[in-house]
Design an enzyme around this catalytic site. Sequence first.
Site, PDB file in Angstrom:
ATOM      1  N   GLU A   1       8.304   2.170  31.271  1.00 34.24           N
ATOM      2  CA  GLU A   1       8.746   3.458  30.750  1.00 34.24           C
ATOM      3  C   GLU A   1      10.023   3.882  31.467  1.00 34.24           C
ATOM      4  O   GLU A   1      10.158   3.681  32.670  1.00 34.24           O
ATOM      5  CB  GLU A   1       7.637   4.485  30.997  1.00 34.24           C
ATOM      6  CG  GLU A   1       7.950   5.904  30.600  1.00 34.24           C
ATOM      7  CD  GLU A   1       6.794   6.854  30.919  1.00 34.24           C
ATOM      8  OE1 GLU A   1       6.168   7.341  29.970  1.00 34.24           O
ATOM      9  OE2 GLU A   1       6.529   7.095  32.115  1.00 34.24           O
TER      10      GLU A   1
ATOM     11  N   TYR B   1       0.379  -4.153  30.418  1.00 33.98           N
ATOM     12  CA  TYR B   1       1.340  -3.329  31.135  1.00 33.98           C
ATOM     13  C   TYR B   1       2.195  -2.547  30.142  1.00 33.98           C
ATOM     14  O   TYR B   1       2.177  -2.812  28.931  1.00 33.98           O
ATOM     15  CB  TYR B   1       2.255  -4.197  32.006  1.00 33.98           C
ATOM     16  CG  TYR B   1       3.314  -4.879  31.179  1.00 33.98           C
ATOM     17  CD1 TYR B   1       4.601  -4.345  31.107  1.00 33.98           C
ATOM     18  CD2 TYR B   1       3.032  -6.010  30.422  1.00 33.98           C
ATOM     19  CE1 TYR B   1       5.569  -4.940  30.314  1.00 33.98           C
ATOM     20  CE2 TYR B   1       3.991  -6.602  29.628  1.00 33.98           C
ATOM     21  CZ  TYR B   1       5.260  -6.070  29.573  1.00 33.98           C
ATOM     22  OH  TYR B   1       6.217  -6.642  28.779  1.00 33.98           O
TER      23      TYR B   1
ATOM     24  N   LYS C   1       8.898  16.931  31.974  1.00 37.83           N
ATOM     25  CA  LYS C   1       9.218  15.539  32.309  1.00 37.83           C
ATOM     26  C   LYS C   1       8.839  14.687  31.109  1.00 37.83           C
ATOM     27  O   LYS C   1       7.730  14.823  30.582  1.00 37.83           O
ATOM     28  CB  LYS C   1       8.428  15.108  33.539  1.00 37.83           C
ATOM     29  CG  LYS C   1       8.740  13.716  34.037  1.00 37.83           C
ATOM     30  CD  LYS C   1       7.978  13.468  35.334  1.00 37.83           C
ATOM     31  CE  LYS C   1       8.399  12.194  36.014  1.00 37.83           C
ATOM     32  NZ  LYS C   1       7.735  12.054  37.322  1.00 37.83           N
TER      33      LYS C   1
END
Length: 160
Positions: free
Chosen positions: A71, A68, A83
């Site tokens: 963020e 995993y 972005k």
Amino acid sequence: MKGHLSHDCLLEVPAAVIWDVYRGLELADLLNQLLRDVIGTAEVVRGDGGVGTILKFTFPPGTPGPGYMTEVLTIIDDEQRLKEGEIIEGGLKDVGFKVYRQSLQIIEKDARSSIIRSSVDYEIDDELQELASLATTEPMEQLNEAVGKYLKQKWESSNN
């Protein structure tokens, strides 16, 4: 050691249409819908899709390294259609990267097409520089292609 990678993806969809999806949480929904078995899944840990939102990405079984990454969204610029997020836990952060920042910018080519520029900026200790080869824009490229195909079909059907 610092590094930068970049990749441009041309899409036959207007920039405003792409940005509407990329600027918010709809992008995470499309990741879950279109690329669950390839890239993994995204879930919102905290936030509404704006700056400060924290997302957790869980990779599919068999993906090397940590399963995993988490963020935090650090920039959402509507004027530049930019972005940016930075890994704060898991993923390449857990294998030794000090900084791993990903950004997506939607660039208008003309009224009917756009470029999505995917970039990665990273920092890693010089002693670990062999790990720099793990840095990649590939997941973002896969996402851009899948979402681009989805948006093109949706946009064409609504404009016919």
